[in-house]
Design a protein around this motif. Sequence first.
Motif, mmCIF file in Angstrom:
data_model
loop_
_atom_site.group_PDB
_atom_site.id
_atom_site.type_symbol
_atom_site.label_atom_id
_atom_site.label_comp_id
_atom_site.label_asym_id
_atom_site.label_seq_id
_atom_site.Cartn_x
_atom_site.Cartn_y
_atom_site.Cartn_z
ATOM 1 N N ARG A 1 34.591 -0.712 -11.415
ATOM 2 C CA ARG A 1 35.459 0.455 -11.333
ATOM 3 C C ARG A 1 34.799 1.705 -11.889
ATOM 4 N N GLY A 2 33.520 1.592 -12.253
ATOM 5 C CA GLY A 2 32.785 2.763 -12.705
ATOM 6 C C GLY A 2 33.068 3.159 -14.133
ATOM 7 N N ARG A 3 33.569 2.242 -14.925
ATOM 8 C CA ARG A 3 33.885 2.540 -16.318
ATOM 9 C C ARG A 3 32.913 1.832 -17.245
ATOM 10 N N ASP A 4 32.830 2.344 -18.463
ATOM 11 C CA ASP A 4 32.022 1.708 -19.498
ATOM 12 C C ASP A 4 32.812 0.505 -20.019
ATOM 13 N N PRO A 5 32.252 -0.720 -19.968
ATOM 14 C CA PRO A 5 33.007 -1.894 -20.413
ATOM 15 C C PRO A 5 33.422 -1.853 -21.880
ATOM 16 N N LYS A 6 32.665 -1.140 -22.701
ATOM 17 C CA LYS A 6 33.011 -1.069 -24.122
ATOM 18 C C LYS A 6 34.155 -0.090 -24.386
ATOM 19 N N HIS A 7 34.319 0.900 -23.502
ATOM 20 C CA HIS A 7 35.383 1.895 -23.654
ATOM 21 C C HIS A 7 36.004 2.161 -22.282
ATOM 22 N N PRO A 8 36.773 1.202 -21.721
ATOM 23 C CA PRO A 8 37.301 1.395 -20.368
ATOM 24 C C PRO A 8 38.361 2.494 -20.283
ATOM 25 N N GLU A 9 38.923 2.911 -21.411
ATOM 26 C CA GLU A 9 39.953 3.951 -21.373
ATOM 27 C C GLU A 9 39.347 5.317 -21.063
ATOM 28 N N ARG A 10 38.043 5.477 -21.251
ATOM 29 C CA ARG A 10 37.368 6.746 -20.962
ATOM 30 C C ARG A 10 36.939 6.780 -19.503
#
Length: 101
Positions: free
Chosen positions: A84-93
Motif C-alpha cells: 500500500r506504499g506505507r512504511d511498515p514501522k509507521h503505517p499511520e504516516r
Amino acid sequence: MPPAKQPQGGRPPASKEEARRRITRLTYWSLPFLPVFAVLNLIPNIPLPWRLGMLAAEVVFVIVYGTGVVRISLWQRDEYWRKRGRDPKHPERFPNDRPQE
C-alpha cells in the motif's frame, strides 16, 4: 485510484513465492517432530527422567515453532503495508508526510 507508491527508503513488496517459501520451510522443520512426539506420548509407563526429557524437548520445539509463526505473521503484516506504499514501522504516516518534531 492511483497506484500505491513505494515507501521512502523501503523495499518493494515480496512475491507470493517468498511467502510460500517461508511457510514451506516452517512446515519442513516442524512435520518430523509432530509424529515423534505423538508416538512418544502414547507409550505408557515411561520412567520419570525420560518423561521430563521429552517434556523439555517439546517445550523447546513449541518455543521455536511459535517464534517462527510469529515471524511469518509480522513479515506478512509488513508486506501488507509495503503493497500500500506505507512504511511498515509507521503505517499511520503517508509516504510524503514528514515526522512531526
